[in-house]
Design a protein around this motif. Structure first.
Motif, PDB file in Angstrom:
ATOM      1  N   TRP A  33       0.954  -1.159   0.075  1.00  0.00           N
ATOM      2  CA  TRP A  33      -0.033  -0.079   0.066  1.00  0.00           C
ATOM      3  C   TRP A  33       0.961   1.138  -0.087  1.00  0.00           C
ATOM      4  N   ASP A  34       1.931   1.278   0.892  1.00  0.00           N
ATOM      5  CA  ASP A  34       2.968   2.182   0.814  1.00  0.00           C
ATOM      6  C   ASP A  34       3.420   2.816  -0.308  1.00  0.00           C
ATOM      7  N   LEU A  35       3.562   1.899  -1.399  1.00  0.00           N
ATOM      8  CA  LEU A  35       4.172   2.311  -2.742  1.00  0.00           C
ATOM      9  C   LEU A  35       3.151   3.232  -3.457  1.00  0.00           C
ATOM     10  N   VAL A  59       7.894  -9.911  -5.311  1.00  0.00           N
ATOM     11  CA  VAL A  59       6.702  -9.439  -5.349  1.00  0.00           C
ATOM     12  C   VAL A  59       6.230  -9.205  -6.525  1.00  0.00           C
ATOM     13  N   TYR A  60       5.087  -9.417  -7.365  1.00  0.00           N
ATOM     14  CA  TYR A  60       4.716  -9.075  -8.605  1.00  0.00           C
ATOM     15  C   TYR A  60       3.475  -8.137  -8.409  1.00  0.00           C
ATOM     16  N   LEU A  61       3.660  -7.122  -8.977  1.00  0.00           N
ATOM     17  CA  LEU A  61       2.486  -6.095  -8.964  1.00  0.00           C
ATOM     18  C   LEU A  61       2.145  -5.675 -10.235  1.00  0.00           C
ATOM     19  N   LEU A  62       0.576  -5.422 -10.317  1.00  0.00           N
ATOM     20  CA  LEU A  62      -0.054  -4.884 -11.557  1.00  0.00           C
ATOM     21  C   LEU A  62      -0.624  -3.799 -10.981  1.00  0.00           C
ATOM     22  N   SER A  63      -0.430  -2.557 -11.634  1.00  0.00           N
ATOM     23  CA  SER A  63      -0.864  -1.275 -10.912  1.00  0.00           C
ATOM     24  C   SER A  63      -1.224  -0.278 -12.096  1.00  0.00           C
ATOM     25  N   ALA A  64      -2.473   0.608 -11.532  1.00  0.00           N
ATOM     26  CA  ALA A  64      -2.786   1.742 -12.616  1.00  0.00           C
ATOM     27  C   ALA A  64      -1.470   2.801 -12.531  1.00  0.00           C
ATOM     28  N   ARG A  65      -1.041   2.725 -11.437  1.00  0.00           N
ATOM     29  CA  ARG A  65       0.193   3.857 -11.461  1.00  0.00           C
ATOM     30  C   ARG A  65       1.422   3.172 -11.080  1.00  0.00           C
ATOM     31  N   LYS A  66       2.548   3.910 -11.595  1.00  0.00           N
ATOM     32  CA  LYS A  66       3.736   3.296 -11.510  1.00  0.00           C
ATOM     33  C   LYS A  66       4.162   3.186  -9.935  1.00  0.00           C
ATOM     34  N   PRO A  67       4.648   2.159  -9.345  1.00  0.00           N
ATOM     35  CA  PRO A  67       5.051   2.272  -7.907  1.00  0.00           C
ATOM     36  C   PRO A  67       5.962   3.338  -7.586  1.00  0.00           C
ATOM     37  N   VAL A  68       5.739   3.945  -6.524  1.00  0.00           N
ATOM     38  CA  VAL A  68       7.108   4.813  -5.842  1.00  0.00           C
ATOM     39  C   VAL A  68       7.531   4.261  -4.494  1.00  0.00           C
ATOM     40  N   TYR A  69       8.788   4.234  -4.638  1.00  0.00           N
ATOM     41  CA  TYR A  69       9.559   3.656  -3.543  1.00  0.00           C
ATOM     42  C   TYR A  69      10.894   4.094  -3.524  1.00  0.00           C
ATOM     43  N   ASN A  72      15.297   1.270   0.674  1.00  0.00           N
ATOM     44  CA  ASN A  72      16.385   0.657   0.261  1.00  0.00           C
ATOM     45  C   ASN A  72      16.228  -0.808   0.500  1.00  0.00           C
ATOM     46  N   VAL A  73      15.311  -1.180   0.792  1.00  0.00           N
ATOM     47  CA  VAL A  73      14.973  -2.693   0.631  1.00  0.00           C
ATOM     48  C   VAL A  73      14.751  -3.435  -0.150  1.00  0.00           C
ATOM     49  N   TRP A  74      13.898  -2.864  -1.245  1.00  0.00           N
ATOM     50  CA  TRP A  74      13.427  -3.486  -2.438  1.00  0.00           C
ATOM     51  C   TRP A  74      14.031  -2.826  -3.578  1.00  0.00           C
ATOM     52  N   ASN A  75      14.128  -3.513  -4.676  1.00  0.00           N
ATOM     53  CA  ASN A  75      14.361  -3.247  -5.978  1.00  0.00           C
ATOM     54  C   ASN A  75      13.160  -3.384  -6.816  1.00  0.00           C
ATOM     55  N   ILE A  76      12.668  -2.392  -7.380  1.00  0.00           N
ATOM     56  CA  ILE A  76      11.647  -2.374  -8.211  1.00  0.00           C
ATOM     57  C   ILE A  76      11.790  -2.036  -9.703  1.00  0.00           C
ATOM     58  N   LEU A  77      11.665  -2.959 -10.261  1.00  0.00           N
ATOM     59  CA  LEU A  77      11.324  -2.799 -11.899  1.00  0.00           C
ATOM     60  C   LEU A  77      10.159  -2.807 -12.374  1.00  0.00           C
ATOM     61  N   SER A  78       9.716  -1.667 -13.249  1.00  0.00           N
ATOM     62  CA  SER A  78       8.431  -1.623 -13.588  1.00  0.00           C
ATOM     63  C   SER A  78       8.386  -1.422 -15.280  1.00  0.00           C
ATOM     64  N   LYS A  79       7.321  -2.307 -15.787  1.00  0.00           N
ATOM     65  CA  LYS A  79       7.371  -1.896 -17.158  1.00  0.00           C
ATOM     66  C   LYS A  79       5.986  -1.499 -17.329  1.00  0.00           C
TER      67      LYS A  79
END
Lengths: 228, 382
Positions: A33-35, A59-69, A72-79
């Motif tokens: 949720w925080d993302l 974690v896989y994510l499908l979202s209407a907006r690009k996650p913002v993080y 420094n715990v997670w690396n997030i790649l978005s397409k």
């Protein structure tokens, strides 16, 4: 839409720091949720699937907006995710579902007349009452496939049923943050092949998720083309 | 020189079969620099050993794997019943004098079962009653072995005999316990061996070696749903082709190599040639007809081997896994896999001056050549 993959930063993985942050399904839910928490009144506009128990949490994510993080715990790649699908496209899919049915039963003692039933427990109880023997893994397979099939037409797809595997049936129990009530959902992981029958309906289903417990990591159908 | 029987097998398994890691993903191995799906040899052996095909063919010659022998021995003594009945879960009547003194029975159980492996041990008086009440299966039972122990039918009969003498009031010495390790003829132990870490004298060297099964083709197992997004965002040229390639569906065509040391097997079976032949036949049948971990999803998980190449001879055995260092790709994965396998065999024969091709039989289900009956009679004829 965006499809993202969250993996754990190496250092965080080694130090085990993330285990403090994600101690249970509810904490995972909060982390995710925080993302997307740009303002407090947001409605959920994302689906996710978390695999956190193994060595390489993801974690896989499908979202209407690009996650913002910014941690420094997670690396997030978005397409960007804009599938171009046609009728009869074949896809491999993977989905974690909470297979329940809602039954309407008049119950004079209670206010609620609609109850959610775990379809697997339901079937198990029926078989037990009938005193017939069964194997739990077959039951999970049959009932989960049946559950998926029931949702396939509205979801714009048809299943290759002999290529669907359902397993990993388990109950997730956790308390909801500061509130005291315990949440209990059972989940099943399904893998298989499907054919797109109605691309529009199918995309709608992908974006909205399938079945209940979407806030807790269920209902995200991940797909890829079934290559020849 | 020992005679070896080598089995090269190509089998296509649907993904439900695969041997999974703790995340539920198929196990993998890197071969020739590319990722392959792997089914561990333990998983294969277990599925064969526990298959009906195997146990029906070898009834009465298969051992029992248990950690609870001590618990059962005590139970047998206290209840005056046969150990074999208790192990098989049979309801049976009292057949001999009961040992009323539980402490005595406990001591015997410790004495006998410790010969086969370390037991949990621990406080006898306090914890004993409690843990026995909780369940026999409880791992914490002081009479349980620390590790799984594989008992042969002869050993179980031997223990039973000893228990009869104990309850009959006969004096039983340590020597009698040691002599329990009779020369057994348990086929599963003879084939796959037994290792009791604490008592090397009871070990049996396996007569069969089994490789991990690996796919002959490249199989990216990593959850590539993320990578696949790019594909999805474009129009698929081949859309509507409506065909799911066998190799594509995660599944895979697996190469497995099995090597049986026939002489060692016979030796393990106390020179019983007939039993040794039965064991080999049962193994070949199970290996080619039983898929690994079929239990998890009994649905899609059953498949027979599509190709079998069996070689026998006294030459040094060798696997043909090198045929798949370069992953097979293209449309006819099965056909190419067979070609590569037989090609490497021929080239090895040329290079080393061996003659494996001369003393071999094969079966190719897709081409419709050869049969399992042929292969088995070829292997068994001397």
């Amino acid at each position: 839409m965006f499809f993202s993959k969250m993996t754990l930063d190496r250092e965080a993985a080694i130090s085990g720091r993330f285990r403090d942050l994600v101690t249970g399904p509810y904490q995972v839910h909060e982390v995710i949720w925080d993302l997307f928490a740009d303002h407090p009144d947001r409605k959920r506009d994302f689906l996710y699937r978390a695999e956190l128990t193994g060595r390489d949490p993801v974690v896989y994510l499908l979202s209407a907006r690009k996650p913002v993080y910014e941690g420094n715990v997670w690396n997030i790649l978005s397409k960007p995710f804009h599938p171009v699908l046609q009728k009869d496209d074949l896809l491999n899919f993977r989905i974690r579902v909470n297979p329940v049915v809602t039954k309407t039963e008049p119950d004079p003692d209670r206010k609620r007349i609609r109850h959610r039933h775990d379809v697997i427990m339901d079937a198990k109880r029926r078989l037990n009452e009938a005193n017939s023997s069964f194997s739990m893994s077959d039951l999970v397979q049959q009932e989960s496939v049946r559950w998926l099939r029931q949702r396939s037409e509205k979801g714009g797809f048809s299943l290759y049923e002999d290529r669907v595997i359902a397993g990993g049936y388990r109950k997730m129990q956790f308390s909801q943050g500061r509130k005291k009530n315990t949440i209990s959902i059972s989940v099943v992981d399904c893998d298989g092949v499907l054919r797109v029958t109605d691309p529009d309906l199918f995309l709608q289903m992908i974006c909205n998720g399938l079945g209940p417990a979407k806030g807790f990591g269920c209902g995200l159908m991940m797909v890829k083309r079934a290559a020849l | 020189m020992s005679e070896f029987i080598q089995i090269h097998m190509l089998a296509s398994y649907p993904p439900s079969n695969l041997n999974r890691d703790d995340l539920g993903r198929p196990k993998t191995a890197t071969v020739g620099g590319t990722q392959r799906i792997r089914v561990s040899s333990q998983s294969l052996k277990r599925s064969w050993r526990t298959s009906e095909a195997f146990s029906d063919a070898l009834k009465g010659a298969i051992g029992i794997r248990t950690r609870d022998m001590g618990v059962k021995i005590k139970k047998a003594l206290v209840e005056g019943r046969l150990l074999s009945d208790i192990l098989e879960g049979k309801e049976s009547g009292v057949t001999r004098e009961r040992i009323k003194d539980e402490k005595k029975a406990h001591e015997w159980a410790v004495k006998i079962s410790s010969h086969f492996g370390k037991i949990e041990g621990g406080k006898e008086k306090d914890s004993d009653k409690k843990s026995e009440k909780t369940d026999e299966k409880s791992n914490k039972n002081p009479l349980s072995h620390k590790q799984m122990v594989h008992y042969s039918p002869e050993e179980i009969a031997g223990i039973d005999d000893l228990l009869g003498r104990i309850s009959g009031g006969e004096k039983v010495s340590d020597d009698d316990c040691i002599r329990l390790r009779s020369d057994h003829k348990a086929v599963d132990i003879a084939l796959f061996g037994r290792m009791l870490a604490d008592n090397a004298a009871y070990n049996t060297e396996a007569a069969v070696q089994v490789s991990h099964a690996i796919t002959v083709h490249d199989t990216p197992v990593e959850d590539d749903y993320f990578t696949a997004v790019d594909d999805l965002n474009q129009l698929d040229d081949t859309a509507g082709a409506g065909h799911i390639g066998e190799a594509e569906f995660g599944a895979g065509l697996f190469y497995t190599y099995i090597c049986i040391n026939r002489d060692l097997l016979k030796e393990n079976l106390q020179g019983d040639n007939e039993l040794s032949n039965r064991a080999i036949e049962a193994l070949i049948r199970a290996a080619s007809m039983v898929s690994p971990s079929g239990k998890q999803n009994s649905f899609a998980s059953r498949s027979y081997a599509s190709y079998l190449l069996v070689e026998k001879g006294t030459e040094q055995p060798r696997s043909l896994a090198a045929a798949f260092f370069k992953p097979v790709s293209g449309k006819d994965i099965y056909g190419d896999a067979v070609k590569n396998l037989e090609g490497l065999r021929d080239r090895m024969d040329n290079a080393y001056g061996t003659s494996f091709k001369q003393s071999s039989r094969s079966m190719n289900v897709i081409d419709g050549t050869g049969s399992l009956t042929d292969i088995i009679s070829f292997v068994l004829e001397s």
